[in-house]
Motif scaffolding. Structure first.
Motif, PDB file in Angstrom:
ATOM      1  N   VAL A  33       0.852  -1.184   0.000  1.00  0.00           N
ATOM      2  CA  VAL A  33       0.000   0.000   0.000  1.00  0.00           C
ATOM      3  C   VAL A  33       0.885   1.230   0.000  1.00  0.00           C
ATOM      4  O   VAL A  33       1.821   1.318   0.794  1.00  0.00           O
ATOM      5  CB  VAL A  33      -0.936   0.012   1.232  1.00  0.00           C
ATOM      6  N   LEU A  34       0.590   2.176  -0.877  1.00  0.00           N
ATOM      7  CA  LEU A  34       1.327   3.421  -0.954  1.00  0.00           C
ATOM      8  C   LEU A  34       0.406   4.547  -0.507  1.00  0.00           C
ATOM      9  O   LEU A  34      -0.665   4.743  -1.092  1.00  0.00           O
ATOM     10  CB  LEU A  34       1.789   3.671  -2.398  1.00  0.00           C
ATOM     11  N   LEU A  35       0.783   5.270   0.535  1.00  0.00           N
ATOM     12  CA  LEU A  35       0.004   6.395   1.036  1.00  0.00           C
ATOM     13  C   LEU A  35       0.793   7.671   0.799  1.00  0.00           C
ATOM     14  O   LEU A  35       2.003   7.706   0.992  1.00  0.00           O
ATOM     15  CB  LEU A  35      -0.263   6.244   2.542  1.00  0.00           C
ATOM     16  N   THR A  36       0.098   8.727   0.378  1.00  0.00           N
ATOM     17  CA  THR A  36       0.740  10.026   0.206  1.00  0.00           C
ATOM     18  C   THR A  36      -0.117  11.092   0.864  1.00  0.00           C
ATOM     19  O   THR A  36      -1.269  10.850   1.225  1.00  0.00           O
ATOM     20  CB  THR A  36       0.942  10.380  -1.281  1.00  0.00           C
ATOM     21  N   ASP A  93     -10.196   5.169  -8.953  1.00  0.00           N
ATOM     22  CA  ASP A  93      -9.829   4.797 -10.318  1.00  0.00           C
ATOM     23  C   ASP A  93      -9.269   3.381 -10.285  1.00  0.00           C
ATOM     24  O   ASP A  93      -8.399   3.070  -9.470  1.00  0.00           O
ATOM     25  CB  ASP A  93      -8.775   5.756 -10.876  1.00  0.00           C
ATOM     26  N   ILE A  94      -9.775   2.538 -11.183  1.00  0.00           N
ATOM     27  CA  ILE A  94      -9.376   1.139 -11.204  1.00  0.00           C
ATOM     28  C   ILE A  94      -8.838   0.814 -12.589  1.00  0.00           C
ATOM     29  O   ILE A  94      -9.463   1.131 -13.600  1.00  0.00           O
ATOM     30  CB  ILE A  94     -10.584   0.238 -10.876  1.00  0.00           C
ATOM     31  N   ARG A 110      -4.667  -2.509 -10.435  1.00  0.00           N
ATOM     32  CA  ARG A 110      -4.185  -1.385  -9.622  1.00  0.00           C
ATOM     33  C   ARG A 110      -5.371  -0.478  -9.297  1.00  0.00           C
ATOM     34  O   ARG A 110      -6.151  -0.120 -10.178  1.00  0.00           O
ATOM     35  CB  ARG A 110      -3.123  -0.602 -10.353  1.00  0.00           C
ATOM     36  N   VAL A 111      -5.487  -0.099  -8.020  1.00  0.00           N
ATOM     37  CA  VAL A 111      -6.579   0.743  -7.550  1.00  0.00           C
ATOM     38  C   VAL A 111      -5.990   2.022  -6.963  1.00  0.00           C
ATOM     39  O   VAL A 111      -5.038   1.973  -6.178  1.00  0.00           O
ATOM     40  CB  VAL A 111      -7.417   0.004  -6.470  1.00  0.00           C
ATOM     41  N   LEU A 135      -4.454  -5.322  -6.622  1.00  0.00           N
ATOM     42  CA  LEU A 135      -5.198  -6.540  -6.344  1.00  0.00           C
ATOM     43  C   LEU A 135      -4.378  -7.721  -6.843  1.00  0.00           C
ATOM     44  O   LEU A 135      -3.461  -7.545  -7.656  1.00  0.00           O
ATOM     45  CB  LEU A 135      -6.559  -6.488  -7.036  1.00  0.00           C
ATOM     46  N   PRO A 136      -4.679  -8.940  -6.399  1.00  0.00           N
ATOM     47  CA  PRO A 136      -3.879 -10.102  -6.803  1.00  0.00           C
ATOM     48  C   PRO A 136      -3.941 -10.450  -8.285  1.00  0.00           C
ATOM     49  O   PRO A 136      -3.126 -11.227  -8.762  1.00  0.00           O
ATOM     50  CB  PRO A 136      -4.477 -11.251  -5.984  1.00  0.00           C
ATOM     51  N   GLY A 137      -4.896  -9.884  -9.032  1.00  0.00           N
ATOM     52  CA  GLY A 137      -5.005 -10.229 -10.441  1.00  0.00           C
ATOM     53  C   GLY A 137      -5.749  -9.167 -11.226  1.00  0.00           C
ATOM     54  O   GLY A 137      -6.176  -8.150 -10.673  1.00  0.00           O
ATOM     55  N   PRO A 138      -5.930  -9.395 -12.529  1.00  0.00           N
ATOM     56  CA  PRO A 138      -6.616  -8.427 -13.378  1.00  0.00           C
ATOM     57  C   PRO A 138      -8.099  -8.331 -13.041  1.00  0.00           C
ATOM     58  O   PRO A 138      -8.678  -9.250 -12.453  1.00  0.00           O
ATOM     59  CB  PRO A 138      -6.401  -8.968 -14.788  1.00  0.00           C
ATOM     60  N   VAL A 139      -8.695  -7.194 -13.421  1.00  0.00           N
ATOM     61  CA  VAL A 139     -10.115  -6.944 -13.158  1.00  0.00           C
ATOM     62  C   VAL A 139     -10.745  -6.291 -14.380  1.00  0.00           C
ATOM     63  O   VAL A 139     -10.052  -5.860 -15.294  1.00  0.00           O
ATOM     64  CB  VAL A 139     -10.306  -6.025 -11.931  1.00  0.00           C
TER      65      VAL A 139
END
Length: 139
Positions: free
Chosen positions: A16-19, A62-63, A68-69, A106-110
Motif C-alpha cells: 500500500v502506498l500512502l501520500t 480509479d481502477i 491497480r486501484v 489486487l492479486p489479479g486483473p479486473v
C-alpha cells in the motif's frame, strides 16, 4: 506453513502506498487501513476512511485493468459543520486536513467497468470489482 501457503498469503497482502495526509496522519485511526477478499468471480476491498464525509471529501476511485486501484480525495479542514452548528476542532486525532491518495494492487486483473464502489456511513469505502470473464473459446 509450507512454501505454497506463503506464496498465496503474500499475494493477498498488497503493498500500500500512502501520500499526503494519509501518510502524515499518525496520531489517530489511520486512513488507508484495508481488507481484501477474493471469490471466484470478484474481489472485495474495504478501505478505512475515518472522519471523511462523502459529500465533502471528493473521494474518487480509479481502477485499472491490471488490478491497480487508486483512491484519492481530501480531508476537510478542522472545522466541522452539521445542520445547525459549526464546530472548530480543538483536538485533531484523525488525519490532518489536505489531499490524500491510496494506491494498491489486487492479486489479479479486473474489469474496471464492473466495479461498484460504495462509501458507507461508517467511514468504510467498500468496492466490489469483478474479474474479467473468460470467453468460451478461452476455456
Amino acid at each position: 506453513m509450507n512454501v505454497e501457503e506463503c506464496v498465496v498469503s503474500e499475494q493477498l497482502k498488497p503493498a500500500v502506498l500512502l501520500t499526503g495526509t494519509a501518510k502524515d496522519g499518525r496520531s489517530g485511526t489511520p486512513i488507508g487501513v484495508m481488507d481484501i477478499g477474493e471469490s471466484e468471480k470478484a474481489y472485495l476491498c474495504r478501505v478505512a476512511l475515518p472522519g471523511l464525509r462523502n459529500n465533502e471529501s471528493n473521494i474518487n476511485c480509479d481502477i485499472e485493468r491490471d488490478g491497480r486501484v487508486h483512491i484519492h480525495g481530501s480531508v476537510t479542514s478542522g472545522v466541522l459543520k452539521d445542520s445547525t452548528t459549526v464546530y472548530e476542532m480543538t483536538v485533531q486525532e484523525l488525519s490532518p486536513p489536505g489531499r490524500f491518495t491510496i494506491t494498491f494492487n489486487l492479486p489479479g486483473p479486473v474489469d474496471p467497468r464492473l466495479a461498484s464502489p460504495n462509501f458507507r456511513s461508517d467511514g468504510i469505502l467498500e468496492i466490489v470489482i469483478f474479474k474479467p470473464q473468460l470467453r468460451k473459446s478461452e476455456v
